[in-house]
Design an enzyme around this catalytic site. Structure first.
Site, PDB file in Angstrom:
ATOM      1  CG  PHE A 138       3.801  -1.537  -3.305  1.00 44.28           C
ATOM      2  CD1 PHE A 138       3.707  -2.748  -3.984  1.00 44.28           C
ATOM      3  CD2 PHE A 138       4.753  -0.620  -3.711  1.00 44.28           C
ATOM      4  CE1 PHE A 138       4.552  -3.027  -5.060  1.00 44.28           C
ATOM      5  CE2 PHE A 138       5.597  -0.888  -4.793  1.00 44.28           C
ATOM      6  CZ  PHE A 138       5.488  -2.089  -5.467  1.00 44.28           C
ATOM      7  CG  ASP A 223       7.647   2.122   2.178  1.00 39.71           C
ATOM      8  OD1 ASP A 223       8.023   3.196   1.671  1.00 39.71           O
ATOM      9  OD2 ASP A 223       7.450   1.088   1.512  1.00 39.71           O
ATOM     10  CE  LYS A 252       6.769   5.338  -6.122  1.00 40.87           C
ATOM     11  NZ  LYS A 252       6.318   4.294  -5.226  1.00 40.87           N
TER      12      LYS A 252
HETATM   13  C1  LIG Z   1       6.921   2.931  -5.076  1.00 36.08           C
HETATM   14  C2  LIG Z   1       7.018   2.395  -3.711  1.00 36.08           C
HETATM   15  C3  LIG Z   1       8.039   1.482  -3.359  1.00 36.08           C
HETATM   16  C4  LIG Z   1       9.007   0.917  -4.358  1.00 36.08           C
HETATM   17  O1  LIG Z   1       9.870   1.877  -4.881  1.00 36.08           O
HETATM   18  P1  LIG Z   1      10.757   1.527  -6.168  1.00 36.08           P
HETATM   19  O2  LIG Z   1      11.589   2.742  -6.378  1.00 36.08           O
HETATM   20  O3  LIG Z   1       9.802   1.231  -7.277  1.00 36.08           O
HETATM   21  O4  LIG Z   1      11.560   0.325  -5.840  1.00 36.08           O
HETATM   22  C5  LIG Z   1       8.120   1.093  -2.035  1.00 36.08           C
HETATM   23  N1  LIG Z   1       7.262   1.537  -1.123  1.00 36.08           N
HETATM   24  C6  LIG Z   1       6.260   2.405  -1.421  1.00 36.08           C
HETATM   25  C7  LIG Z   1       5.350   2.885  -0.353  1.00 36.08           C
HETATM   26  C8  LIG Z   1       6.104   2.845  -2.723  1.00 36.08           C
HETATM   27  O5  LIG Z   1       5.104   3.673  -3.024  1.00 36.08           O
END
Ligand SMILES: *Cc1c(COP(=O)(O)O)cnc(C)c1O
Length: 403
Positions: A138, A223, A252
Site C-alpha cells: 500500500f 515506503d 504518518k
Molecule cells: C498510510 C500509508 C500511505 C498513505 O499515506 P497518506 O498520508 O494516507 O497519503 C502510504 N504508504 C503506506 C505504507 C501507508 O501506510
C-alpha cells in the site's frame, strides 16, 4: 452533552468513501479519547500509526502554539527556519543528504516515484521505466501510488492507469529475480507491509532486492510512511533490517497528527529533481515543520526508542494471555508498536467484528485486511493505559467467543 452534529450527518453531507464507526470522538489526552457522550476509549490505533505521542502531547502543543503565533505559511518562493531545521535533523538521523517535503504519505510516494523515473530516464534513457512493486503493498491513493499499490481493486475503475508497473508476491525471491532487468527503474516496497496484514520481509529477501537493484541500476524506494519515526523501535525500519534504500518516504507519525510527509534521498539521486520539476504549495510549510521537528526531536531519543521495544513485549505478553483463554489468534507478527494478530481459520473474516466489539468496551483498534487485528498505539503509551486497554480487549473477545 448537547451536540449539534451526529454520525447521521456523515451520510448526508460527506462523500460515501468511508464508513466511520458510530461514535464521534471530541477530545483526547495521552492514549485516552472521549466521545460526544463522554464515553472514554483507550487508543491502541493511534489514528493509523499517526499519533506517535498520543493526543495533545505537551511537546506538540507547545511547538504548534509557538509557531502559530509567529508564522504559518509562506510558499516555496521562500524557505523557512522550521523546514531547514527539520530537514537537517532528518539527514542526521538517516542515510539521506537531501529532503523534499510534502503533505501526506501518498504525496511523498508520488514524489519518490516521479524522482525515480526522472533519475532513470536522465541517466539511462527513456525505456528504463519499469517499476516493480508487491502484492498487498500500500502506497497511498493518488492515481500513481494506488496503481503501484498491490491491490488492483483500489485502482480499477478510474480509466487508463500509469503504465509499466509490475506486481509480484512479497518475499518471493525467484519471482523478483524473474521480474527485474536493466529496464527496471525502481522497486517500491514497505520494509514491513502494513495495510497488507503486518507482513515482515525475510532478511534474505530484503538483501536480494538491494543486491539486484544495484546490479540493474534500479533505485530501491522504501515506503516508511507507516514504519518510520520510531514505530519499529529503530528510528526507521531500514536501520533494523540492515538494508539501506536510495529513497525513503515518510509521513504518518512524522507530524504526530499534523499533516506532513517527506522523501529522503542521496545527493546523487536528489540532483535530478531540478528547479521546476516538482513542487507543492503547502509542502515544507512552517507550521507543519515546527510540529514535526518537535515530534522528531522527542521520538529520536534512546529513551523513547528503547521504550518502544519494552512496550512491544507488553503487547505480546498480553496478547498471549488473552489467547491462552480464548484461542482466536494463530500468529502475532510485526515489530515494535506495529503489531498484527492474525485470526485462526475458524475466525476468518472477523477482524472487524473484534474492532467493533472492542469499541463497545471502550478500546480503539485497527484491522489490516479482514483477518488481522492491528495495533499501532502511541510510542509513549503508559503501562496503565496498556493494562486497561487489554482488560477491555479481553472483555470484548470473551463476549464474541461465548456468543
Ligand atoms: C498510510 C500509508 C500511505 C498513505 O499515506 P497518506 O498520508 O494516507 O497519503 C502510504 N504508504 C503506506 C505504507 C501507508 O501506510
Amino acid at each position: 452533552m448537547f451536540s449539534e452534529v451526529t454520525r447521521q450527518d456523515f451520510d448526508k453531507v460527506m462523500l460515501p468513501c468511508y464508513n466511520p464507526l458510530p461514535m464521534i470522538p471530541v477530545r483526547g489526552e495521552g492514549s485516552r479519547v472521549w466521545d460526544q457522550q463522554d464515553k472514554e476509549y483507550i487508543d491502541f490505533a493511534g489514528g493509523i500509526a499517526v499519533s506517535c505521542l498520543g493526543h495533545c502531547h505537551p511537546v506538540m502543543v507547545k511547538a504548534l502554539t509557538e509557531q502559530a503565533n509567529k508564522l504559518w505559511h509562506l510558499s516555496n518562493v521562500m524557505t523557512n527556519e522550521p523546514a531547514l531545521r527539520l530537514a537537517k535533523k532528518l539527514t542526521e538521523l538517516s542515510f539521506a543528504d537531501k529532503i523534499f517535503f510534502a503533505n501526506s504519505g501518498a504525496e511523498a510516494n508520488e514524489a519518490a516515484l516521479k524522482l525515480a523515473r526522472r533519475y532513470a530516464v536522465d541517466n539511462y534513457g527513456s525505456d528504463k521505466t519499469q517499476i516493480i512493486a508487491f502484492n498487498q503493498g500500500f502506497h497511498g491513493r493518488t492515481f500513481f501510488t494506488v496503481t503501484v499499490g498491490g491491490q488492483a481493486a483500489y485502482s480499477d475503475g478510474f480509466g487508463p492507469k500509469p503504465g509499466n508497473i509490475e506486481h509480484i508476491p512479497y518475499n518471493d525471491i525467484e519471482a523478483f529475480k524473474a521480474a527485474i532487468s536493466d529496464k527496471t527503474c525502481a522497486v517500491m516496497m514497505e520494509p514491513l507491509q502494513g495495510e497488507g496484514g503486518i507482513v515482515p520481509p525475510t532478511p534474505e529477501f530484503a538483501q536480494t532486492v538491494r543486491e539486484l537493484c544495484d546490479k540493474h541500476n534500479a533505485l530501491l524506494v522504501f515506503d516508511e510512511v507507516q514504519t518510520g519515526n520510531g514505530r519499529t523501535g529503530d528510528f526507521y525500519a531500514y536501520q533494523g533490517l540492515g538494508v539501506t534504500p536510495d529513497i525513503l518516504s515518510t509521513a504518518k507519525s512524522l507530524g504526530g497528527g499534523f499533516p506532513i510527509g517527506a522523501i529522503l534521498t542521496t545527493d546523487k539521486v536528489a540532483k535530478h529533481l531540478k528547479v521546476g520539476t516538482h513542487g507543492s504549495t503547502y509542502g515544507g510549510n512552517p507550521l507543519a515543520c515546527a510540529v514535526a521537528e518537535a515530534v522528531v526531536n522527542h521520538i529520536s531519543t534512546p529513551e523513547v526508542l528503547d521504550g518502544v521495544k519494552l512496550r512491544e513485549q507488553l503487547f505480546r505478553d498480553h496478547l498471549a494471555q488473552i489467547n491462552a483463554k480464548y484461542p482466536i489468534f494463530k500468529e502475532v507478527r510485526g515489530k515494535g508498536l506495529l503489531i498484527g494478530a492474525e485470526l485462526v481459520d475458524e475466525w476468518q473474516g472477523r477482524a472487524r467484528d473484534v474492532l467493533v466489539a472492542a469499541g463497545d468496551e471502550g478500546l480503539m483498534l485497527l484491522v489490516a485486511g479482514a483477518n488481522v487485528v492491528r495495533f499501532a498505539p502511541s510510542l509513549v503509551i503508559s503501562t496503565q493505559e496498556i493494562e486497561q486497554g487489554f482488560a477491555r480487549l479481553e472483555c470484548a473477545v470473551a463476549k464474541l467467543y461465548n456468543a
